[in-house]
Design an enzyme around this catalytic site. Structure first.
Site, PDB file in Angstrom:
ATOM      1  N   ASN A  23      -0.720  -2.116  -7.151  1.00 52.38           N
ATOM      2  CA  ASN A  23      -0.431  -3.300  -7.957  1.00 52.38           C
ATOM      3  C   ASN A  23      -1.740  -3.703  -8.626  1.00 52.38           C
ATOM      4  OD1 ASN A  23       2.229  -3.427  -6.948  1.00 52.38           O
ATOM      5  ND2 ASN A  23       1.523  -4.527  -5.154  1.00 52.38           N
ATOM      6  N   GLY A  78       1.575  -7.873  -9.624  1.00 49.30           N
ATOM      7  CA  GLY A  78       1.839  -8.193  -8.225  1.00 49.30           C
ATOM      8  C   GLY A  78       0.641  -8.105  -7.307  1.00 49.30           C
ATOM      9  N   GLN A  79      -0.565  -7.937  -7.873  1.00 53.79           N
ATOM     10  CA  GLN A  79      -1.754  -7.857  -7.025  1.00 53.79           C
ATOM     11  C   GLN A  79      -2.093  -9.250  -6.507  1.00 53.79           C
ATOM     12  OE1 GLN A  79      -5.215  -6.223  -8.990  1.00 53.79           O
ATOM     13  NE2 GLN A  79      -6.285  -5.863  -7.051  1.00 53.79           N
ATOM     14  N   HIS A 106      -6.184  -1.518  -3.715  1.00 56.52           N
ATOM     15  CA  HIS A 106      -5.556  -0.971  -2.526  1.00 56.52           C
ATOM     16  C   HIS A 106      -4.290  -0.208  -2.896  1.00 56.52           C
ATOM     17  CE1 HIS A 106      -4.117  -5.110  -3.072  1.00 56.52           C
ATOM     18  NE2 HIS A 106      -2.983  -4.757  -2.473  1.00 56.52           N
ATOM     19  N   ASP A 108      -0.216  -2.956   7.129  1.00 56.94           N
ATOM     20  CA  ASP A 108      -0.012  -4.238   6.456  1.00 56.94           C
ATOM     21  C   ASP A 108       0.552  -5.244   7.452  1.00 56.94           C
ATOM     22  OD1 ASP A 108       1.274  -6.341   4.739  1.00 56.94           O
ATOM     23  OD2 ASP A 108       0.611  -4.998   3.143  1.00 56.94           O
ATOM     24  N   ILE A 109       0.074  -6.487   7.415  1.00 58.88           N
ATOM     25  CA  ILE A 109       0.562  -7.512   8.338  1.00 58.88           C
ATOM     26  C   ILE A 109       1.913  -8.083   7.898  1.00 58.88           C
ATOM     27  CG2 ILE A 109      -1.728  -8.135   9.185  1.00 58.88           C
ATOM     28  CD1 ILE A 109      -1.505 -10.688   7.415  1.00 58.88           C
ATOM     29  N   HIS A 126      -0.690   1.020  -1.469  1.00 57.27           N
ATOM     30  CA  HIS A 126       0.331   0.836  -0.443  1.00 57.27           C
ATOM     31  C   HIS A 126       0.982   2.188  -0.162  1.00 57.27           C
ATOM     32  CE1 HIS A 126       0.643  -3.640  -0.954  1.00 57.27           C
ATOM     33  NE2 HIS A 126       0.162  -3.329  -2.144  1.00 57.27           N
TER      34      HIS A 126
END
Length: 112
Positions: free
Chosen positions: A85, A91-92, A98, A31-32, A100
């Site tokens: 999410n 919270g998506q 995806h 994740d960035i 996490h």
């Protein structure tokens, strides 16, 4: 593939990502904007909007890849968290399903 989807563009290679794991059906990348010392996203390569849209085989491939990532990142012994999410209130923010993979620190509860 959906042209306006960030994760589809990562799968296509038009957006760079630091890949942690890849199979024929899933891609895992760092994740960035990490929320833990280890924060890797695991996505199906095919576009699915939310986790409920996954068929059992694809869902299993995502979970298997998440576990592989946790082991490869050294999280398996001390523990890690998997989070999906779903929807805006969940919270998506990127509407390509995806998972996490979060670890490298103690997780708190409730999460948020």
């Amino acid at each position: 593939m959906t042209e306006d989807c960030l994760f589809c563009r990562i799968v296509a290679g038009s957006v760079p990502a630091r890949v942690a794991h890849e199979t024929d059906t899933v891609l895992a990348f760092h994740d960035i904007n990490p929320q833990a010392p280890t924060h890797v996203l695991v996505i199906p390569k095919a576009h699915h909007r939310a986790v409920g849209d996954l068929d059992p085989v694809t869902a299993g491939a995502v979970l298997q890849a998440a576990h592989h990532v946790a082991k490869a990142e050294g999280l398996a012994d001390d523990g890690y968290r998997l989070v999906f999410n779903t929807g805006r209130d969940g919270g998506q923010t990127v509407f390509h399903v995806h998972c996490h993979v979060l670890g490298g620190r103690s997780m708190t509860w409730p999460p948020g």
